[in-house]
Scaffold this motif. Structure first.
Motif, PDB file in Angstrom:
ATOM      1  N   GLY A   1      -7.192 -23.087 -18.842  1.00  7.01           N
ATOM      2  CA  GLY A   1      -7.768 -23.774 -17.506  1.00  7.01           C
ATOM      3  C   GLY A   1      -9.093 -24.221 -17.593  1.00  7.01           C
ATOM      4  N   LYS A   2      -9.549 -24.939 -18.670  1.00  5.27           N
ATOM      5  CA  LYS A   2     -10.846 -25.505 -18.424  1.00  5.27           C
ATOM      6  C   LYS A   2     -10.787 -26.618 -17.572  1.00  5.27           C
ATOM      7  CE  LYS A   2     -11.461 -25.772 -22.980  1.00  5.27           C
ATOM      8  NZ  LYS A   2      -9.988 -25.021 -23.392  1.00  5.27           N
ATOM      9  N   GLU A   3      -9.960 -27.353 -17.435  1.00  8.15           N
ATOM     10  CA  GLU A   3     -10.057 -28.761 -16.544  1.00  8.15           C
ATOM     11  C   GLU A   3      -9.918 -28.208 -15.078  1.00  8.15           C
ATOM     12  OE1 GLU A   3      -7.107 -32.289 -15.504  1.00  8.15           O
ATOM     13  OE2 GLU A   3      -6.969 -31.689 -17.366  1.00  8.15           O
ATOM     14  N   LEU A   4      -8.921 -27.250 -14.897  1.00 12.07           N
ATOM     15  CA  LEU A   4      -8.867 -26.699 -13.431  1.00 12.07           C
ATOM     16  C   LEU A   4     -10.054 -26.130 -12.790  1.00 12.07           C
ATOM     17  CD1 LEU A   4      -6.726 -26.292 -11.200  1.00 12.07           C
ATOM     18  CD2 LEU A   4      -6.277 -24.043 -12.267  1.00 12.07           C
ATOM     19  N   LEU A   5     -10.615 -25.464 -13.775  1.00 12.03           N
ATOM     20  CA  LEU A   5     -12.078 -25.153 -13.340  1.00 12.03           C
ATOM     21  C   LEU A   5     -13.136 -26.192 -13.173  1.00 12.03           C
ATOM     22  CD1 LEU A   5     -13.779 -22.418 -12.515  1.00 12.03           C
ATOM     23  CD2 LEU A   5     -14.367 -22.140 -14.967  1.00 12.03           C
ATOM     24  N   ALA A   6     -13.119 -27.127 -13.909  1.00 15.98           N
ATOM     25  CA  ALA A   6     -13.876 -28.275 -13.844  1.00 15.98           C
ATOM     26  C   ALA A   6     -13.864 -28.840 -12.556  1.00 15.98           C
ATOM     27  CB  ALA A   6     -13.955 -29.040 -14.962  1.00 15.98           C
ATOM     28  N   ARG A   7     -12.565 -29.044 -12.258  1.00 17.13           N
ATOM     29  CA  ARG A   7     -12.179 -29.822 -11.124  1.00 17.13           C
ATOM     30  C   ARG A   7     -12.526 -28.853  -9.686  1.00 17.13           C
ATOM     31  NH1 ARG A   7      -8.737 -34.220 -10.947  1.00 17.13           N
ATOM     32  NH2 ARG A   7      -7.727 -34.649 -13.127  1.00 17.13           N
ATOM     33  N   ALA A   8     -12.353 -27.754  -9.800  1.00 13.43           N
ATOM     34  CA  ALA A   8     -12.833 -26.731  -8.775  1.00 13.43           C
ATOM     35  C   ALA A   8     -14.441 -26.964  -8.417  1.00 13.43           C
ATOM     36  CB  ALA A   8     -12.407 -25.439  -9.084  1.00 13.43           C
ATOM     37  N   ILE A   9     -15.164 -27.143  -9.687  1.00 11.58           N
ATOM     38  CA  ILE A   9     -16.586 -27.186  -9.405  1.00 11.58           C
ATOM     39  C   ILE A   9     -17.083 -28.551  -8.797  1.00 11.58           C
ATOM     40  CG2 ILE A   9     -18.929 -27.602 -10.679  1.00 11.58           C
ATOM     41  CD1 ILE A   9     -17.722 -25.468 -12.977  1.00 11.58           C
ATOM     42  N   HIS A  10     -16.262 -29.629  -9.374  1.00 14.75           N
ATOM     43  CA  HIS A  10     -16.506 -30.753  -8.614  1.00 14.75           C
ATOM     44  C   HIS A  10     -16.258 -30.793  -7.040  1.00 14.75           C
ATOM     45  CE1 HIS A  10     -16.572 -35.247  -7.654  1.00 14.75           C
ATOM     46  NE2 HIS A  10     -15.412 -35.221  -7.306  1.00 14.75           N
ATOM     47  N   TYR A  11     -14.910 -30.486  -6.757  1.00 11.66           N
ATOM     48  CA  TYR A  11     -14.553 -30.473  -5.254  1.00 11.66           C
ATOM     49  C   TYR A  11     -15.283 -29.489  -4.421  1.00 11.66           C
ATOM     50  CZ  TYR A  11     -11.108 -34.211  -6.806  1.00 11.66           C
ATOM     51  OH  TYR A  11     -10.525 -35.141  -7.253  1.00 11.66           O
ATOM     52  N   ASN A  12     -16.166 -28.685  -4.916  1.00 10.29           N
ATOM     53  CA  ASN A  12     -16.915 -27.769  -4.216  1.00 10.29           C
ATOM     54  C   ASN A  12     -18.246 -27.950  -4.178  1.00 10.29           C
ATOM     55  OD1 ASN A  12     -14.660 -25.526  -2.828  1.00 10.29           O
ATOM     56  ND2 ASN A  12     -14.077 -26.077  -4.928  1.00 10.29           N
ATOM     57  N   SER A  13     -18.528 -29.355  -4.741  1.00  6.56           N
ATOM     58  CA  SER A  13     -19.846 -29.401  -4.981  1.00  6.56           C
ATOM     59  C   SER A  13     -20.337 -30.635  -3.903  1.00  6.56           C
ATOM     60  CB  SER A  13     -20.193 -29.943  -6.286  1.00  6.56           C
ATOM     61  OG  SER A  13     -19.685 -31.335  -6.665  1.00  6.56           O
ATOM     62  N   PRO A  14     -21.613 -30.936  -3.731  1.00  5.32           N
ATOM     63  CA  PRO A  14     -21.986 -32.004  -2.851  1.00  5.32           C
ATOM     64  C   PRO A  14     -21.535 -33.261  -3.591  1.00  5.32           C
ATOM     65  CG  PRO A  14     -23.900 -30.624  -3.424  1.00  5.32           C
ATOM     66  CD  PRO A  14     -22.845 -30.155  -4.108  1.00  5.32           C
ATOM     67  N   ARG A  15     -20.968 -33.291  -4.571  1.00  8.26           N
ATOM     68  CA  ARG A  15     -20.569 -34.830  -5.092  1.00  8.26           C
ATOM     69  C   ARG A  15     -19.069 -34.846  -4.658  1.00  8.26           C
ATOM     70  NH1 ARG A  15     -23.403 -37.502  -9.414  1.00  8.26           N
ATOM     71  NH2 ARG A  15     -25.664 -36.436  -9.809  1.00  8.26           N
ATOM     72  N   ALA A  16     -18.369 -34.028  -3.979  1.00 13.53           N
ATOM     73  CA  ALA A  16     -17.145 -33.905  -3.848  1.00 13.53           C
ATOM     74  C   ALA A  16     -16.383 -35.344  -3.539  1.00 13.53           C
ATOM     75  CB  ALA A  16     -16.500 -32.750  -3.004  1.00 13.53           C
ATOM     76  N   GLU A  17     -17.242 -35.946  -2.744  1.00 12.96           N
ATOM     77  CA  GLU A  17     -16.740 -37.209  -2.381  1.00 12.96           C
ATOM     78  C   GLU A  17     -16.840 -38.590  -3.240  1.00 12.96           C
ATOM     79  OE1 GLU A  17     -18.312 -38.594   1.495  1.00 12.96           O
ATOM     80  OE2 GLU A  17     -17.765 -36.720   2.466  1.00 12.96           O
ATOM     81  N   GLY A  18     -17.395 -38.361  -4.369  1.00 15.32           N
ATOM     82  CA  GLY A  18     -17.324 -39.301  -5.375  1.00 15.32           C
ATOM     83  C   GLY A  18     -16.310 -39.057  -6.283  1.00 15.32           C
ATOM     84  N   SER A  19     -16.210 -39.615  -7.588  1.00  9.49           N
ATOM     85  CA  SER A  19     -15.107 -39.525  -8.375  1.00  9.49           C
ATOM     86  C   SER A  19     -15.241 -38.440  -9.362  1.00  9.49           C
ATOM     87  CB  SER A  19     -15.024 -41.045  -9.137  1.00  9.49           C
ATOM     88  OG  SER A  19     -14.928 -42.117  -8.160  1.00  9.49           O
ATOM     89  N   PHE A  20     -14.048 -38.003  -9.887  1.00 11.20           N
ATOM     90  CA  PHE A  20     -13.869 -37.120 -10.677  1.00 11.20           C
ATOM     91  C   PHE A  20     -13.041 -37.702 -12.015  1.00 11.20           C
ATOM     92  CE2 PHE A  20     -11.647 -33.825 -13.200  1.00 11.20           C
ATOM     93  CZ  PHE A  20     -12.474 -32.965 -13.711  1.00 11.20           C
ATOM     94  N   VAL A  21     -13.622 -38.048 -13.066  1.00  7.60           N
ATOM     95  CA  VAL A  21     -13.078 -38.666 -14.037  1.00  7.60           C
ATOM     96  C   VAL A  21     -13.040 -37.790 -15.477  1.00  7.60           C
ATOM     97  CG1 VAL A  21     -13.614 -40.935 -13.338  1.00  7.60           C
ATOM     98  CG2 VAL A  21     -15.101 -39.849 -14.862  1.00  7.60           C
ATOM     99  N   MET A  22     -12.488 -38.137 -16.474  1.00 10.16           N
ATOM    100  CA  MET A  22     -12.328 -37.120 -17.588  1.00 10.16           C
ATOM    101  C   MET A  22     -11.939 -37.896 -18.637  1.00 10.16           C
ATOM    102  SD  MET A  22      -8.793 -34.885 -17.264  1.00 10.16           S
ATOM    103  CE  MET A  22      -8.824 -34.264 -18.770  1.00 10.16           C
ATOM    104  N   GLU A  23     -12.340 -37.468 -19.966  1.00  9.42           N
ATOM    105  CA  GLU A  23     -12.094 -37.847 -21.191  1.00  9.42           C
ATOM    106  C   GLU A  23     -11.842 -36.893 -22.221  1.00  9.42           C
ATOM    107  OE1 GLU A  23     -10.475 -39.904 -23.480  1.00  9.42           O
ATOM    108  OE2 GLU A  23     -11.451 -41.616 -22.202  1.00  9.42           O
ATOM    109  N   ASN A  24     -10.827 -36.887 -23.034  1.00  6.03           N
ATOM    110  CA  ASN A  24     -10.483 -35.945 -24.100  1.00  6.03           C
ATOM    111  C   ASN A  24     -11.314 -36.656 -25.208  1.00  6.03           C
ATOM    112  OD1 ASN A  24      -9.745 -34.553 -26.415  1.00  6.03           O
ATOM    113  ND2 ASN A  24      -7.882 -34.174 -25.256  1.00  6.03           N
ATOM    114  N   CYS A  25     -12.357 -36.120 -25.657  1.00  7.09           N
ATOM    115  CA  CYS A  25     -13.429 -36.551 -26.495  1.00  7.09           C
ATOM    116  C   CYS A  25     -12.831 -36.412 -28.022  1.00  7.09           C
ATOM    117  CB  CYS A  25     -14.776 -36.113 -26.737  1.00  7.09           C
ATOM    118  SG  CYS A  25     -15.590 -36.289 -25.021  1.00  7.09           S
ATOM    119  N   GLY A  26     -11.835 -35.608 -28.166  1.00 12.82           N
ATOM    120  CA  GLY A  26     -11.144 -35.500 -29.667  1.00 12.82           C
ATOM    121  C   GLY A  26     -10.142 -36.236 -29.662  1.00 12.82           C
TER     122      GLY A  26
END
Length: 489
Positions: A197-222
């Motif tokens: 659930g690492k992605e879910l926790l990352a999204r929770a951090i974003h949407y509960n931060s001052p940056r919540a109105e900005g974009s959340f984008v992700m990339e699988n680097c592997g």
């Protein structure tokens, strides 16, 4: 429509009014007035598209009258007819009364008709523009409301409270840490096995931060080779490499003002790590094939299932990049270390599967939940989700039982009773450890039916109860969820 437009003509000479009516009457509805008072009476009842007024009239001049019109009836397009060409009159007409056009006498009928047609067209354009402006204001207000509602739903969907866990779960500590760091613009490194659930926790951090109105984008680097990964993250110019058929905006630029989630960061090559480090240090990206850099304002949340400290020691991961990413490390434990969360997670995943497969299944049989709790789940939540979907797909009743569970999971749980006997300090302790696992496995196979277990093991009911008491197998948790001690199971 121009054939429906009203034109108000004002002139104190009756013959002039007749001539104007004759010239304009085929194209417009022409209303006439001999002076300002008569014209104002008409304006109280009708709204013309164009007002065509003579400049020289007794009482108010044409400019003075149209100035009053501008204050009280601003919508009609205003035009002046005059036999005089005094420049002061023209300037006053334009500046004070907002005159659209100044037409000198004697006027040409065709030119006058074309001028009035143009004025009517302007009137319709002004009304359309006003309507669009009002609609845009309303739409903007409605859009703001819709966006606010959607943002609220997203925050609820990806909030910290959406991360399912039981009271006292080891995950609670990770969530508490994430809550505390969300408000601060620090890079976060989330570690843990795949599927925790690492992605879910990352999204929770974003949407509960001052940056919540900005974009959340992700990339699988592997998942990508270096060149494609660099193109995805930093962008590229057309022709920068084979297959670059157009300019591409990178994810870092798309996420500017928001958060970028770099999953499986431990899979990147040393060469790419150098480029990523430069971006994190300087806050600038340079698309492939571009000469100029671009500033970006991005919060980085990275995740890995590797031990990056060990990777650093082994020389496979840059130490300076590690410390850039691990500004605030958070670890998510595997599902096998949080068995108390499994029933709650299973219920949540059951709801998802029911909706996805459109199949009404209400709950799990206690025996099925017991097996789910006992299994080690090497694939963590991702594997649990797949198992629940499989069970729902195979279900023939509203309750999910052992019959629809994967045989490998049933075998693994049953086999746990005979595996992993640890060396003890004496032969007696080793025998007792083996005996405990055999009794536990038999209880699981027979769903806690005391009589059947006693028959299988060649024990009396009293003897079996004694062993259960010795090994503390009388509680449902110790029986891996089997809570029946009656003969009827």
């Amino acid at each position: 429509m121009t054939d429906q437009a009203i034109v108000l003509v004002i002139d104190d000479e009756p013959r002039s009014l007749q001539t104007l009516r004759r010239v304009l009457g085929d194209d417009f509805i022409v209303l006439t007035a001999a002076g300002a008072d008569e014209a104002e009476a008409i304006l109280a009842q009708e709204m013309p598209a164009v007002i065509l007024c003579d400049q020289r009239m007794p009482g108010l001049s044409g400019v003075e009258f149209l100035q009053r019109v501008r204050e009280h009836w601003p919508e009609p397009v205003r035009m002046i007819l005059s036999g005089y060409t005094d420049s002061d009159d023209i300037l006053a007409a334009i500046n004070d009364a907002g005159i659209y056009r100044f037409i000198a006498k004697p006027w040409d009928p065709d030119e006058l008709l074309e001028a009035v047609r143009a004025a009517v067209h302007l009137y319709h354009l002004q009304r359309q523009n006003h309507a669009i402006s009002v609609e845009m204001k309303v739409s903007a207000s409605q859009l703001e409301k819709v966006v606010a509602e959607k943002r609220s739903r997203v925050r609820a969907l990806f909030g910290f409270d959406s991360i399912v866990h039981a009271a006292g779960s080891p995950v609670a500590e990770a969530i508490a840490l994430a809550r505390r760091v969300a408000d601060y613009d620090l890079s976060v490194l989330i570690t843990g096995e795949s599927g925790t659930g690492k992605e879910l926790l990352a999204r929770a951090i974003h949407y509960n931060s001052p940056r919540a109105e900005g974009s959340f984008v992700m990339e699988n680097c592997g998942a990508l080779p270096d060149q494609l990964l660099e193109s995805e993250l930093f962008g590229c110019k057309k022709g920068a490499f084979t297959g670059a058929y157009e300019d591409r905006i990178g994810l870092f630029e798309q996420a500017s003002g928001g958060t970028i989630f770099l999953d499986e960061i431990g899979e990147t090559s040393p060469a790419f790590q150098v480029k990523l480090l430069r971006v994190l240090q300087e806050g600038e990206i340079r698309p492939l094939g571009a000469r100029l850099t671009r500033r970006v304002d991005v919060r980085v949340v990275a995740a890995t299932n590797r031990d990056l400290e060990e990777e650093v020691r082994a020389g496979r991961f840059r130490q300076d990049l590690y410390y850039r990413l691990a500004g605030f490390p958070i670890h998510l434990c595997p599902l096998r270390d949080r068995p108390g969360d499994i029933p709650l997670l299973a219920e949540m995943l059951l709801g998802e599967a029911m909706q996805r497969l459109n199949k009404p299944v209400h709950d799990f049989h206690p025996e099925a939940l017991a097996v789910l709790r006992a299994y080690s789940w090497p694939g963590n939540i991702r594997e649990l989700r797949n198992e629940v979907q499989r069970m729902v797909a195979l279900a023939e009743s509203e309750t999910l039982g052992r019959a629809v569970m994967s045989p490998r999971i049933l075998r693994a749980v049953a086999g746990q009773s005979l595996q992993g006997v640890q060396p003890a300090t004496s032969l007696r302790e080793q025998v007792e450890a083996l005996e405990e696992r055999i009794v536990r496995a038999a209880l699981l196979r027979h769903h806690g039916n005391i009589s059947r277990v006693a028959d299988e093991l060649g024990l009396s009911r009293v003897g079996l109860r004694g062993k259960m008491a010795r090994y503390r197998l009388g509680r449902s948790a110790d029986l891996v969820g089997c809570d029946s001690e009656d003969d009827d199971g």
